[in-house]
Design a protein around this motif. Structure first.
Motif, PDB file in Angstrom:
ATOM      1  N   ARG A 194       0.830  -1.209   0.000  1.00 51.92           N
ATOM      2  CA  ARG A 194       0.000   0.000   0.000  1.00 51.92           C
ATOM      3  C   ARG A 194       0.864   1.259   0.000  1.00 51.92           C
ATOM      4  NH1 ARG A 194      -2.588  -2.457   4.350  1.00 51.92           N
ATOM      5  NH2 ARG A 194      -4.047  -4.000   3.588  1.00 51.92           N
ATOM      6  N   ALA A 195       1.975   1.228   0.715  1.00 48.73           N
ATOM      7  CA  ALA A 195       2.886   2.381   0.742  1.00 48.73           C
ATOM      8  C   ALA A 195       3.477   2.621  -0.648  1.00 48.73           C
ATOM      9  CB  ALA A 195       3.994   2.156   1.763  1.00 48.73           C
ATOM     10  N   THR A 196       3.795   1.547  -1.345  1.00 44.61           N
ATOM     11  CA  THR A 196       4.313   1.672  -2.706  1.00 44.61           C
ATOM     12  C   THR A 196       3.265   2.286  -3.623  1.00 44.61           C
ATOM     13  OG1 THR A 196       5.741  -0.242  -2.358  1.00 44.61           O
ATOM     14  CG2 THR A 196       5.310   0.398  -4.646  1.00 44.61           C
TER      15      THR A 196
ATOM     16  N   ILE B 114      -0.134   0.316 -10.541  1.00 42.59           N
ATOM     17  CA  ILE B 114      -0.899   0.664  -9.344  1.00 42.59           C
ATOM     18  C   ILE B 114      -2.056  -0.308  -9.161  1.00 42.59           C
ATOM     19  CG2 ILE B 114      -2.481   2.391  -8.365  1.00 42.59           C
ATOM     20  CD1 ILE B 114      -0.558   4.535  -9.593  1.00 42.59           C
TER      21      ILE B 114
ATOM     22  N   ASP C  84       0.826   4.257  -2.690  1.00 41.91           N
ATOM     23  CA  ASP C  84       0.711   5.672  -2.323  1.00 41.91           C
ATOM     24  C   ASP C  84       1.807   6.513  -2.967  1.00 41.91           C
ATOM     25  OD1 ASP C  84      -1.513   5.107  -0.798  1.00 41.91           O
ATOM     26  OD2 ASP C  84      -0.422   5.099   1.120  1.00 41.91           O
ATOM     27  N   THR C  85       3.026   5.994  -2.980  1.00 43.39           N
ATOM     28  CA  THR C  85       4.140   6.708  -3.611  1.00 43.39           C
ATOM     29  C   THR C  85       3.908   6.864  -5.108  1.00 43.39           C
ATOM     30  OG1 THR C  85       5.694   5.891  -1.952  1.00 43.39           O
ATOM     31  CG2 THR C  85       6.633   6.672  -4.027  1.00 43.39           C
TER      32      THR C  85
ATOM     33  N   ARG D  44       1.056   6.870  -6.658  1.00 44.29           N
ATOM     34  CA  ARG D  44      -0.058   7.797  -6.877  1.00 44.29           C
ATOM     35  C   ARG D  44       0.387   9.259  -6.744  1.00 44.29           C
ATOM     36  NH1 ARG D  44      -4.935   5.765  -7.547  1.00 44.29           N
ATOM     37  NH2 ARG D  44      -5.431   3.704  -6.757  1.00 44.29           N
ATOM     38  N   THR D  45       1.302   9.527  -5.826  1.00 45.57           N
ATOM     39  CA  THR D  45       1.748  10.911  -5.643  1.00 45.57           C
ATOM     40  C   THR D  45       2.498  11.430  -6.859  1.00 45.57           C
ATOM     41  OG1 THR D  45       3.810  10.292  -4.542  1.00 45.57           O
ATOM     42  CG2 THR D  45       1.901  10.717  -3.129  1.00 45.57           C
TER      43      THR D  45
ATOM     44  N   GLU E 101      -2.403  -2.868  -5.993  1.00 42.88           N
ATOM     45  CA  GLU E 101      -3.578  -2.799  -5.120  1.00 42.88           C
ATOM     46  C   GLU E 101      -4.249  -4.161  -5.013  1.00 42.88           C
ATOM     47  OE1 GLU E 101      -5.759   0.432  -6.926  1.00 42.88           O
ATOM     48  OE2 GLU E 101      -5.188   1.768  -5.281  1.00 42.88           O
TER      49      GLU E 101
END
Length: 58
Positions: A13-15, A41, A17-18, A20-21, A45
């Motif tokens: 999930r952290a990956t 992504i 999020d990165t 997506r940013t 997910e």
């Protein structure tokens, strides 16, 4: 074992999020690469959901 599953799911999930940013910035510069990022992504997910499902009781 469940702590390891939680850790792996959190890292996935952290990956996501990165990614997506940075997705929108990449999309402005190179839409084709942004499409690839979007596919990655989606896949990560899905994997995060499957890994976290290991800790769910029936």
């Amino acid at each position: 074992m469940s702590a390891v599953v939680d850790l792996i799911a959190a890292r996935l999930r952290a990956t996501v999020d990165t990614l997506r940013t940075h997705h929108d910035q990449v999309d402005n510069e190179d839409p084709s690469t942004a499409d690839l990022l979007h596919a990655i992504i989606d896949s990560l997910e899905k994997h995060a959901w499957m890994v976290s499902a290991e800790n769910r009781s029936v």
